[in-house]
Structures are given as C-alpha cells and as structure tokens.
Design a protein around this motif. Sequence first.
Motif, PDB file in Angstrom:
ATOM      1  N   LEU A  65      34.890  36.061  42.301  1.00  0.00           N
ATOM      2  CA  LEU A  65      35.918  36.813  43.013  1.00  0.00           C
ATOM      3  C   LEU A  65      37.264  36.199  42.658  1.00  0.00           C
ATOM      4  CD1 LEU A  65      34.248  36.914  46.565  1.00  0.00           C
ATOM      5  CD2 LEU A  65      34.339  38.798  44.908  1.00  0.00           C
ATOM      6  N   VAL A  66      38.205  37.036  42.233  1.00  0.00           N
ATOM      7  CA  VAL A  66      39.526  36.570  41.829  1.00  0.00           C
ATOM      8  C   VAL A  66      40.569  37.569  42.329  1.00  0.00           C
ATOM      9  CG1 VAL A  66      41.008  35.910  39.890  1.00  0.00           C
ATOM     10  CG2 VAL A  66      38.545  35.557  39.729  1.00  0.00           C
ATOM     11  N   ALA A  67      41.695  37.074  42.787  1.00  0.00           N
ATOM     12  CA  ALA A  67      42.801  37.969  43.130  1.00  0.00           C
ATOM     13  C   ALA A  67      43.255  38.694  41.874  1.00  0.00           C
ATOM     14  CB  ALA A  67      43.953  37.176  43.732  1.00  0.00           C
ATOM     15  N   ALA A  68      43.469  40.006  41.968  1.00  0.00           N
ATOM     16  CA  ALA A  68      43.881  40.787  40.796  1.00  0.00           C
ATOM     17  C   ALA A  68      45.145  40.208  40.167  1.00  0.00           C
ATOM     18  CB  ALA A  68      44.097  42.245  41.195  1.00  0.00           C
ATOM     19  N   ALA A  69      46.021  39.650  40.985  1.00  0.00           N
ATOM     20  CA  ALA A  69      47.266  39.088  40.467  1.00  0.00           C
ATOM     21  C   ALA A  69      47.034  37.874  39.575  1.00  0.00           C
ATOM     22  CB  ALA A  69      48.187  38.702  41.632  1.00  0.00           C
ATOM     23  N   GLY A  98      41.157  46.789  45.464  1.00  0.00           N
ATOM     24  CA  GLY A  98      41.417  46.183  44.167  1.00  0.00           C
ATOM     25  C   GLY A  98      42.289  44.948  44.244  1.00  0.00           C
ATOM     26  N   GLU A  99      42.684  44.530  45.456  1.00  0.00           N
ATOM     27  CA  GLU A  99      43.480  43.310  45.578  1.00  0.00           C
ATOM     28  C   GLU A  99      42.662  42.101  45.125  1.00  0.00           C
ATOM     29  OE1 GLU A  99      45.902  40.745  48.980  1.00  0.00           O
ATOM     30  OE2 GLU A  99      45.363  42.835  49.371  1.00  0.00           O
ATOM     31  N   SER A 144      42.725  33.296  47.006  1.00  0.00           N
ATOM     32  CA  SER A 144      43.923  32.782  46.344  1.00  0.00           C
ATOM     33  C   SER A 144      43.925  31.260  46.341  1.00  0.00           C
ATOM     34  CB  SER A 144      45.175  33.313  47.044  1.00  0.00           C
ATOM     35  OG  SER A 144      46.343  32.795  46.443  1.00  0.00           O
ATOM     36  N   HIS A 145      43.549  30.658  47.455  1.00  0.00           N
ATOM     37  CA  HIS A 145      43.578  29.202  47.573  1.00  0.00           C
ATOM     38  C   HIS A 145      42.579  28.544  46.614  1.00  0.00           C
ATOM     39  CE1 HIS A 145      43.977  25.253  49.383  1.00  0.00           C
ATOM     40  NE2 HIS A 145      42.682  25.211  49.645  1.00  0.00           N
ATOM     41  N   LEU A 146      41.368  29.112  46.518  1.00  0.00           N
ATOM     42  CA  LEU A 146      40.349  28.544  45.635  1.00  0.00           C
ATOM     43  C   LEU A 146      40.529  28.998  44.187  1.00  0.00           C
ATOM     44  CD1 LEU A 146      37.167  28.824  47.900  1.00  0.00           C
ATOM     45  CD2 LEU A 146      38.455  26.762  47.342  1.00  0.00           C
ATOM     46  N   LEU A 147      41.353  30.000  43.962  1.00  0.00           N
ATOM     47  CA  LEU A 147      41.657  30.612  42.668  1.00  0.00           C
ATOM     48  C   LEU A 147      40.520  31.496  42.183  1.00  0.00           C
ATOM     49  CD1 LEU A 147      43.585  31.060  40.353  1.00  0.00           C
ATOM     50  CD2 LEU A 147      42.782  28.946  39.297  1.00  0.00           C
TER      51      LEU A 147
END
Length: 360
Positions: A79-83, A65-66, A29-32
Amino acid sequence: MSPHDIGRWRLACQRLSAPYAGSAADVVSHLLAVQAENPGQSAWAVATRTTRRDAADLAGLLASGEVVRTHVLRPTWHLVAAADLTWLIDLTAPRVRPTFERQLTAGGWSAADVDRAWGAVLDALAARPDLTREELAAELAARGTTATGHELMLLLGYAELERLVCSGRPTAEGTHTYATYDARVPPTPQPDRDEALARLARRYLAGHGPATERDLAYWATLTLGDVRRGLAGAADDLASFEHDGRTFWHAAGDGPPAGGPDPAGHLLQILDETYRGYQDSRMLLDAAGLAPAGRETAIGMAVVDAQLVGSMRRTLGARARFDVAPYRPLATREVAALHDAAERYAAFLGLEADLRLADG
C-alpha cells in the motif's frame, strides 16, 4: 541501548504504541509503504496503528485512489500513497524488474509476447476500468492471449513496475481490481535520483527507525552504495548510535519512549512492517532468541512489550478465534495484554474475540 529498548522504540515509531496515527492515510504516508500481500491482514496492519480502527477508512482511500495497492519496493504488494508512488517505482523498480522478466521468460514469454499482452490489458482497461484479474484474463483470451494464474500475476506485476497499471476501485466485495496507471496516479514533479535516495532514507527511518543500512537495502531492494548515498544526502535530518557492532539510524530528534508500550500486546500478521520492515536487525523483536526457526511459516505473531512471545493463527467464523502458541510460559500480565489485543482485533472485524493459548 538494549535490544529491548530498540524494539520498544520501533513500536512507537511504527505507531503500534502511543502516539497513534490519526488516520489510515497518516499510517501509509508515515511508513511510506505497507506490505499488503493479504488485503484483509494488511487492513488490520493499517487500522491498528490509528486512533480510529475503522475498516472504512482505508477502504475509502483505495476507492478514491489516494492510496494504491501495487507491486513496488520488492516483488510483492504494498500500500502506497498515490503521491509517493511514481518516484518510489522509478527509484526501486530497476532491481525488481529482472525477477518478473526471468520468470516470464522461463514460462516461454518473449518480449514481444509481453508487449502484446500489455497492449491488450490497456485496451481492455481503457474501455472498462476496474477489472478483476479474472475479468482481465477473459479480456486477454478474447484478444487471443492466454494468461491465467501465476503467469497473469507476473504479467500484471511487471506492468505495475512499468507504470502501465495499478489498483483500481475494489469491488463491492472488496476484490482487487486494476486500472490504468495514468487514470489513478496524478502526475507530480519528481526528484532526481540523489534527491529520491535521500527522501527514501529520511522517510523509511521516520517510520521504521532505528534501523541499519542493510535493513533499508533489503526493504527497498537497493544496493548498499545507493543506501549510503541516501543516508549521506539526508544526514541533516538523521542521527545514529552504535549497537552490537552496527550503526542504527533514526530521525533526528526522535528517541526511545519512556516506559513500556501502550498497549502492551499485539496480534499481527507475519508480513507486518514491524517484522518484514527489517532484515538485518529483524530479530531484535526476539531478543531472548526463543522463536523457533520455522516461525516464517506462521500466519501471525503474538507480541508483548515489543517482543515475540508466540505464534498466532486467526480463524474467522461466528467469532474471531486467535490461537496463540507461546514460546515460553506467559506471565499473567502478558496473557492479559494478549486478551486486550484480541479484543481490539475482533472489534475491528465486527466479531467477538476468542483467544486460545496452547500450553507454553
């Protein structure tokens, strides 16, 4: 502000030095987005930025899947957060799609061929999700479409940009699988384009700053015009300074750390965000200009005090062997920092460390 100061600041901003992130989810999340062409190497790229350094942390996120591993930003894996995935694809895919389209067209694929293959992929995944690339190739062949190797990779990468598929649950052995996008990425309210550009600038600089507008344009495959719109939209949350004729942007309230990084040494893949997260100002990581022109062919980097000190090659066997070829003679404290880095990396792999330094 010296190049070395900026390098140390980036190391802390990227969570490669204290304060670390609390979890793999926090890192992503921090690195997006975290480049993830090599799953094993990217697992360490995430873990080394956390207090836990547990492979199961990221593995659990990929299984649930998060966090999704898919093509976004540039024509490569991240790698990316699904949100965050939908707005990030919608914003950046238009300039990436042509790369896949050109290569498929050059291989003899028409738009109708691609649509037909995508339909077969979606049918197969609807019937049985979490298929590997090889299993999808077999499913396509059974439906009358031959696509293997590079063509299949292009076909699936293009489908990811169209929000048709993304990563599924990895196999027990950790092999990448595919699932339908809608099955893995929940619908969320999406920002308009100007809001998305501002969000991108804000999030990228929170995890990669200080960086230039050209660094962000490279990272997200956007035009400088779009990047400048994003910087303007996020201006209240950003600050900047001038260095060597360029403007460096960072999160407002953020600043260079006091003293050297803790830990001082790192052994990282060449695709790590501390290197690949920039282009315009990438080589502030080598302020002395010692890295040879062929450094891109190296499998990894040896970094001490936010500066490249050598190339690194990792070999796994009974022990985790790290062969470091220094770019210059190393001081005793620098060698100690690399031994510490090797111990941390090997512990993550569940092996003993074996650091070997070539004559520098």
